[in-house]
Design an enzyme around this catalytic site. Structure first.
Site, PDB file in Angstrom:
ATOM      1  N   THR A 132       4.153  37.856   7.448  1.00 60.60           N
ATOM      2  CA  THR A 132       5.616  37.909   7.498  1.00 60.60           C
ATOM      3  C   THR A 132       6.159  37.395   6.174  1.00 60.60           C
ATOM      4  O   THR A 132       5.403  36.986   5.284  1.00 60.60           O
ATOM      5  CB  THR A 132       6.170  37.026   8.627  1.00 60.60           C
ATOM      6  OG1 THR A 132       5.910  35.639   8.308  1.00 60.60           O
ATOM      7  CG2 THR A 132       5.528  37.356   9.971  1.00 60.60           C
TER       8      THR A 132
ATOM      9  N   TYR B  24       6.456  21.100   9.672  1.00 59.57           N
ATOM     10  CA  TYR B  24       6.446  22.368  10.393  1.00 59.57           C
ATOM     11  C   TYR B  24       5.696  22.223  11.716  1.00 59.57           C
ATOM     12  O   TYR B  24       6.170  22.659  12.775  1.00 59.57           O
ATOM     13  CB  TYR B  24       5.787  23.443   9.527  1.00 59.57           C
ATOM     14  CG  TYR B  24       5.646  24.789  10.194  1.00 59.57           C
ATOM     15  CD1 TYR B  24       6.726  25.666  10.251  1.00 59.57           C
ATOM     16  CD2 TYR B  24       4.440  25.192  10.756  1.00 59.57           C
ATOM     17  CE1 TYR B  24       6.598  26.910  10.854  1.00 59.57           C
ATOM     18  CE2 TYR B  24       4.302  26.435  11.366  1.00 59.57           C
ATOM     19  CZ  TYR B  24       5.390  27.288  11.412  1.00 59.57           C
ATOM     20  OH  TYR B  24       5.267  28.508  12.022  1.00 59.57           O
TER      21      TYR B  24
ATOM     22  N   ASP C  36      23.435  31.273  10.657  1.00 56.27           N
ATOM     23  CA  ASP C  36      22.463  30.196  10.505  1.00 56.27           C
ATOM     24  C   ASP C  36      22.057  29.739  11.902  1.00 56.27           C
ATOM     25  O   ASP C  36      22.874  29.179  12.644  1.00 56.27           O
ATOM     26  CB  ASP C  36      23.096  29.047   9.721  1.00 56.27           C
ATOM     27  CG  ASP C  36      22.147  27.878   9.475  1.00 56.27           C
ATOM     28  OD1 ASP C  36      21.099  27.788  10.160  1.00 56.27           O
ATOM     29  OD2 ASP C  36      22.453  27.048   8.607  1.00 56.27           O
TER      30      ASP C  36
ATOM     31  N   LYS D 149       7.197  22.652  15.587  1.00 55.29           N
ATOM     32  CA  LYS D 149       6.709  23.657  16.530  1.00 55.29           C
ATOM     33  C   LYS D 149       6.129  23.012  17.796  1.00 55.29           C
ATOM     34  O   LYS D 149       6.212  23.598  18.885  1.00 55.29           O
ATOM     35  CB  LYS D 149       5.672  24.552  15.855  1.00 55.29           C
ATOM     36  CG  LYS D 149       6.259  25.407  14.740  1.00 55.29           C
ATOM     37  CD  LYS D 149       7.402  26.297  15.230  1.00 55.29           C
ATOM     38  CE  LYS D 149       7.899  27.255  14.164  1.00 55.29           C
ATOM     39  NZ  LYS D 149       8.967  28.156  14.649  1.00 55.29           N
TER      40      LYS D 149
ATOM     41  N   ASN E  21      13.920  33.056  17.199  1.00 57.82           N
ATOM     42  CA  ASN E  21      12.762  33.271  16.340  1.00 57.82           C
ATOM     43  C   ASN E  21      12.915  32.689  14.943  1.00 57.82           C
ATOM     44  O   ASN E  21      11.916  32.442  14.264  1.00 57.82           O
ATOM     45  CB  ASN E  21      12.507  34.782  16.233  1.00 57.82           C
ATOM     46  CG  ASN E  21      11.478  35.121  15.195  1.00 57.82           C
ATOM     47  OD1 ASN E  21      10.299  34.877  15.376  1.00 57.82           O
ATOM     48  ND2 ASN E  21      11.920  35.683  14.074  1.00 57.82           N
TER      49      ASN E  21
ATOM     50  N   ASP F 298      20.529  36.946  11.263  1.00 54.10           N
ATOM     51  CA  ASP F 298      19.721  36.327  10.212  1.00 54.10           C
ATOM     52  C   ASP F 298      20.662  35.972   9.073  1.00 54.10           C
ATOM     53  O   ASP F 298      21.821  36.411   9.045  1.00 54.10           O
ATOM     54  CB  ASP F 298      18.639  37.289   9.719  1.00 54.10           C
ATOM     55  CG  ASP F 298      17.393  36.552   9.204  1.00 54.10           C
ATOM     56  OD1 ASP F 298      17.558  35.456   8.641  1.00 54.10           O
ATOM     57  OD2 ASP F 298      16.273  37.078   9.361  1.00 54.10           O
TER      58      ASP F 298
END
Length: 264
Positions: A188, A153, A60, A157, A87, A36
């Protein structure tokens, strides 16, 4: 101990779904590389403190050189690679088509879609060397249809879902499976603002009220699906997008009859 003797990489492991997945993989025997931009060191430390095997990398997930190095680091540290949970992602907010620039879209696509592509590109050959493996991409219910995220977004996805299908076909005969998991509303770091605002207004009970379970999800519930897809229990599951959203996407919005009364 489904992952005893296995090597795994999890991106976005510093918090949320990635952190939960990394910890669960380690609990079940995997040696994990937690990656991360921040927080991965804390996740790896938590795993080691519990007796598991983990190292961390500041990386990254949308940078090609970083992903290539990440895969080689896992191979060097743990002798190979069996599982990659791609993820890492960003939300980009709820901006509409006319509220963001091409540069905004490029950055969201770089992380959310090119990142998973890079995971497949560099992880699959290493997995094939060991006779196969499992790559799990984090998509979203926003990739299924409109109404669950911003325009960029959602488009990113949707691309991840198609990438899982395309990659599964391109890897025919390699023994490497590629699937996606599509979370609904999960608490999250990415969604924290939504939850914080709801709590400030005293309407937390409304979060997730649109799905049949009448609640939001937890990172561990998505991690459970990821571990299934990564495990031998899913050995015949390939090129699929598994939805984990409390039933939100099972129907179009409508007025329903419930317990003898009409409810929206």
């Amino acid at each position: 101990m489904r992952f005893e003797g296995k090597s795994a990489i999890v991106t976005g492991a510093g918090s949320g779904i990635g952190r939960a997945t990394a910890i669960w993989l380690a609990v079940e025997g995997a040696a994990v590389v937690c990656a991360d931009l921040s927080g991965a060191d804390a996740t790896a430390a938590t795993i080691r403190e519990a007796g598991g095997r983990a190292i961390h990398a500041t990386a990254d997930a949308g940078d090609e050189a970083a992903v290539a190095e990440l895969v080689e680091a896992a191979v060097a540290a743990h002798g190979g690679l069996d599982v990659f949970h791609a993820n890492a992602g960003v939300s980009g907010g709820l901006a509409g088509l006319f509220d963001q620039s091409a540069a905004d879209w490029a950055e969201i696509l770089r992380i959310n879609l090119i990142g998973p592509f890079l995971a497949v590109k560099y992880a699959a050959p290493r997995m094939a060397e060991r006779g196969g493996g499992s790559i799990v991409l984090t998509a979203s219910v926003a990739g299924l249809r409109s109404g669950a995220g911003g325009a960029a977004y959602s488009a990113s996805k949707a691309g991840v879902i198609n990438l899982a299908q395309t990659a599964a076909q391109q890897l025919t005969g390699s023994g490497v499976r590629v699937n996606a998991v599509c979370p609904g509303l999960i608490e999250t770091g990415m969604t924290q603002m939504i939850f914080d605002r709801a709590r400030e207004k005293g309407v937390e009970d409304r979060i997730g009220a649109l799905n049949p379970l009448k609640r939001h999800g937890a990172p561990e519930e998505i991690a459970a699906a990821v571990l299934f897809l990564a495990s031998d229990a899913a050995s015949y599951v390939n090129g699929q997008a598994i939805v984990v959203d409390g039933g939100l996407s099972s129907s179009h919005p409508m007025t329903v009859q419930r317990y003898g009364r009409v409810a929206a």
